[in-house]
Design a protein around this motif. Structure first.
Motif, mmCIF file in Angstrom:
data_model
loop_
_atom_site.group_PDB
_atom_site.id
_atom_site.type_symbol
_atom_site.label_atom_id
_atom_site.label_comp_id
_atom_site.label_asym_id
_atom_site.label_seq_id
_atom_site.Cartn_x
_atom_site.Cartn_y
_atom_site.Cartn_z
ATOM 1 N N GLU A 124 -1.959 4.977 -10.644
ATOM 2 C CA GLU A 124 -1.383 4.707 -9.337
ATOM 3 C C GLU A 124 -2.372 3.903 -8.510
ATOM 4 O O GLU A 124 -3.571 4.131 -8.547
ATOM 5 C CB GLU A 124 -1.042 6.015 -8.625
ATOM 6 N N THR A 125 -1.840 2.935 -7.759
ATOM 7 C CA THR A 125 -2.690 2.096 -6.940
ATOM 8 C C THR A 125 -1.899 1.603 -5.739
ATOM 9 O O THR A 125 -0.689 1.825 -5.634
ATOM 10 C CB THR A 125 -3.244 0.910 -7.758
ATOM 11 N N ALA A 126 -2.593 0.935 -4.820
ATOM 12 C CA ALA A 126 -1.941 0.344 -3.654
ATOM 13 C C ALA A 126 -1.555 -1.090 -3.979
ATOM 14 O O ALA A 126 -2.338 -1.835 -4.581
ATOM 15 C CB ALA A 126 -2.881 0.385 -2.454
ATOM 16 N N ALA A 127 -0.358 -1.494 -3.593
ATOM 17 C CA ALA A 127 0.131 -2.830 -3.915
ATOM 18 C C ALA A 127 -0.673 -3.893 -3.173
ATOM 19 O O ALA A 127 -0.698 -3.896 -1.935
ATOM 20 C CB ALA A 127 1.603 -2.945 -3.563
ATOM 21 N N PRO A 128 -1.332 -4.816 -3.905
ATOM 22 C CA PRO A 128 -1.997 -5.934 -3.221
ATOM 23 C C PRO A 128 -0.947 -6.890 -2.666
ATOM 24 O O PRO A 128 0.223 -6.843 -3.059
ATOM 25 C CB PRO A 128 -2.827 -6.580 -4.334
ATOM 26 N N ALA A 129 -1.348 -7.769 -1.794
ATOM 27 C CA ALA A 129 -0.398 -8.635 -1.087
ATOM 28 C C ALA A 129 0.523 -9.437 -2.011
ATOM 29 O O ALA A 129 1.741 -9.449 -1.798
ATOM 30 C CB ALA A 129 -1.163 -9.561 -0.139
ATOM 31 N N PRO A 130 -0.004 -10.107 -3.062
ATOM 32 C CA PRO A 130 0.910 -10.898 -3.902
ATOM 33 C C PRO A 130 1.956 -10.032 -4.608
ATOM 34 O O PRO A 130 3.117 -10.442 -4.751
ATOM 35 C CB PRO A 130 -0.027 -11.569 -4.917
ATOM 36 N N ALA A 132 3.040 -7.006 -3.581
ATOM 37 C CA ALA A 132 3.943 -6.482 -2.561
ATOM 38 C C ALA A 132 5.012 -7.512 -2.212
ATOM 39 O O ALA A 132 6.197 -7.169 -2.051
ATOM 40 C CB ALA A 132 3.148 -6.091 -1.313
ATOM 41 N N GLU A 133 4.610 -8.769 -2.125
ATOM 42 C CA GLU A 133 5.584 -9.828 -1.824
ATOM 43 C C GLU A 133 6.627 -9.958 -2.923
ATOM 44 O O GLU A 133 7.823 -10.099 -2.653
ATOM 45 C CB GLU A 133 4.858 -11.153 -1.608
ATOM 46 N N ARG A 134 6.185 -9.900 -4.179
ATOM 47 C CA ARG A 134 7.117 -10.019 -5.293
ATOM 48 C C ARG A 134 8.078 -8.841 -5.359
ATOM 49 O O ARG A 134 9.247 -8.990 -5.746
ATOM 50 C CB ARG A 134 6.338 -10.154 -6.604
ATOM 51 N N LEU A 135 7.610 -7.650 -4.983
ATOM 52 C CA LEU A 135 8.437 -6.453 -5.041
ATOM 53 C C LEU A 135 9.217 -6.211 -3.746
ATOM 54 O O LEU A 135 10.061 -5.311 -3.696
ATOM 55 C CB LEU A 135 7.577 -5.228 -5.349
ATOM 56 N N GLY A 136 8.923 -6.982 -2.704
ATOM 57 C CA GLY A 136 9.610 -6.796 -1.440
ATOM 58 C C GLY A 136 9.244 -5.505 -0.745
ATOM 59 O O GLY A 136 10.085 -4.880 -0.086
ATOM 60 N N ILE A 137 7.983 -5.089 -0.887
ATOM 61 C CA ILE A 137 7.510 -3.853 -0.247
ATOM 62 C C ILE A 137 6.324 -4.179 0.632
ATOM 63 O O ILE A 137 5.830 -5.320 0.648
ATOM 64 C CB ILE A 137 7.121 -2.780 -1.291
ATOM 65 N N PRO A 142 2.382 2.496 -2.423
ATOM 66 C CA PRO A 142 1.982 2.953 -3.758
ATOM 67 C C PRO A 142 2.833 2.346 -4.871
ATOM 68 O O PRO A 142 4.065 2.261 -4.763
ATOM 69 C CB PRO A 142 2.178 4.471 -3.680
ATOM 70 N N VAL A 143 2.170 1.912 -5.914
ATOM 71 C CA VAL A 143 2.838 1.395 -7.105
ATOM 72 C C VAL A 143 2.164 1.989 -8.331
ATOM 73 O O VAL A 143 1.002 2.417 -8.276
ATOM 74 C CB VAL A 143 2.772 -0.151 -7.189
ATOM 75 N N LEU A 144 2.901 2.008 -9.438
ATOM 76 C CA LEU A 144 2.302 2.382 -10.714
ATOM 77 C C LEU A 144 1.946 1.094 -11.447
ATOM 78 O O LEU A 144 2.809 0.247 -11.689
ATOM 79 C CB LEU A 144 3.269 3.212 -11.565
ATOM 80 N N CYS A 145 0.668 0.964 -11.785
ATOM 81 C CA CYS A 145 0.182 -0.227 -12.490
ATOM 82 C C CYS A 145 -0.077 0.156 -13.941
ATOM 83 O O CYS A 145 -0.831 1.094 -14.220
ATOM 84 C CB CYS A 145 -1.089 -0.742 -11.830
ATOM 85 N N THR A 146 0.560 -0.559 -14.876
ATOM 86 C CA THR A 146 0.372 -0.311 -16.307
ATOM 87 C C THR A 146 -0.156 -1.574 -16.958
ATOM 88 O O THR A 146 0.428 -2.652 -16.798
ATOM 89 C CB THR A 146 1.687 0.113 -16.981
#
Length: 263
Positions: A124-130, A132-137, A142-146
């Motif tokens: 789990e991590t915090a969405a960086p700006a690029p 977040a923009e792609r995901l519309g958040i 919080p996002v899951l990074c794999t």
């Protein structure tokens, strides 16, 4: 008119031409620094810069204590980008694979006998700006990074990093892509299990120099050109539910797309 190119580019271009025309074959040693200095009346720094250009283009690779040698740049195969790949962000089928040792025996040429394996780790991590923009958040949500590393017959093929908003999957059976009852079913298969229908994906294809970690994982030189596919999945409400960066060596793998005409 005289040659206006910087000397380091002239050296690099001349060596590339010799390699392309067969004057220097795969495995041959590139002329040494002292040989190139004499031939071009150049400094150490100029010759070293020319060799770095050659390495970054994938034409040569250094071997500690031995010198710099011509690398094999023949494409290993084709990655067929399609909607039929459901097992992971690999999102492709391998076609016309010429990986060793299968190519030597004639097997695996069409990809049917290719053993595709991968390793993955999630956090789990915090969405960086690029992202977040792609995901519309929002940035920092919080996002899951794999992170994935793919091998075909034990040879590195592809790297991928996937991000999913935890607001969609947290607390469900599909929270971890590689664990649980819906592991390795891909984005569409996993999200369908929690009632989310993924209806389309968008891919943006580009290129850039490989980072040092990417180069180490893919078996190339840092700075060498890699192909990057930015893939984002959307649900029926046009909401982005996952996005990933897919990285392959530009000199060894080609991407193939089939474009169907509807009328």
């Amino acid at each position: 008119m005289g040659d206006s190119r910087p000397v380091y580019l002239r050296i690099a271009d001349d060596l590339r031409q010799r390699i392309d025309e067969g004057g220097l074959a795969v495995g041959d040693r590139i002329p040494s620094r002292s040989e190139l200095k004499r031939a071009y009346e150049a400094s150490d720094q100029t010759v070293d810069r020319a060799v770095r250009v050659l390495k970054a283009a994938g034409y040569a690779q250094g071997q500690f204590g031995r010198g710099v040698f011509v690398t094999d740049r023949a494409p290993l195969g084709t990655l067929l980008r399609s909607t039929g790949a459901v097992d992971s962000p690999f999102a492709a089928k391998i076609g016309e694979y010429a990986g060793r040792p299968e190519a030597e025996s004639g097997a695996g040429r069409d990809g049917r006998d290719t053993a595709l394996t991968w390793e993955a780790s999630s956090s789990e991590t915090a969405a960086p700006a690029p992202i977040a923009e792609r995901l519309g958040i929002g940035v920092g949500e919080p996002v899951l990074c794999t992170q994935y590393e793919y091998l075909a017959n034990r040879h590195p093929v592809q790297l991928a990093t996937s991000w999913e908003p935890l607001t969609i999957t947290e607390g469900t059976d599909v929270a971890l892509p590689e664990r649980g009852p819906y592991a390795r079913r891909g984005v569409r298969g996993r999200l369908a299990a929690i009632g989310i229908r993924v209806v389309r994906a968008r891919e943006l294809v580009g290129s850039r120099p490989a980072t040092t970690p990417e180069a180490e994982a893919l078996g190339c030189a840092a700075g060498q050109c890699v192909t990057v596919v930015e893939r984002t999945h959307f649900d029926g409400d046009d909401r982005a539910v996952e996005t990933s960066d897919i990285v392959v060596r530009a000199d060894r793998w080609r991407l193939e797309y089939t474009i169907a005409f509807t009328s």
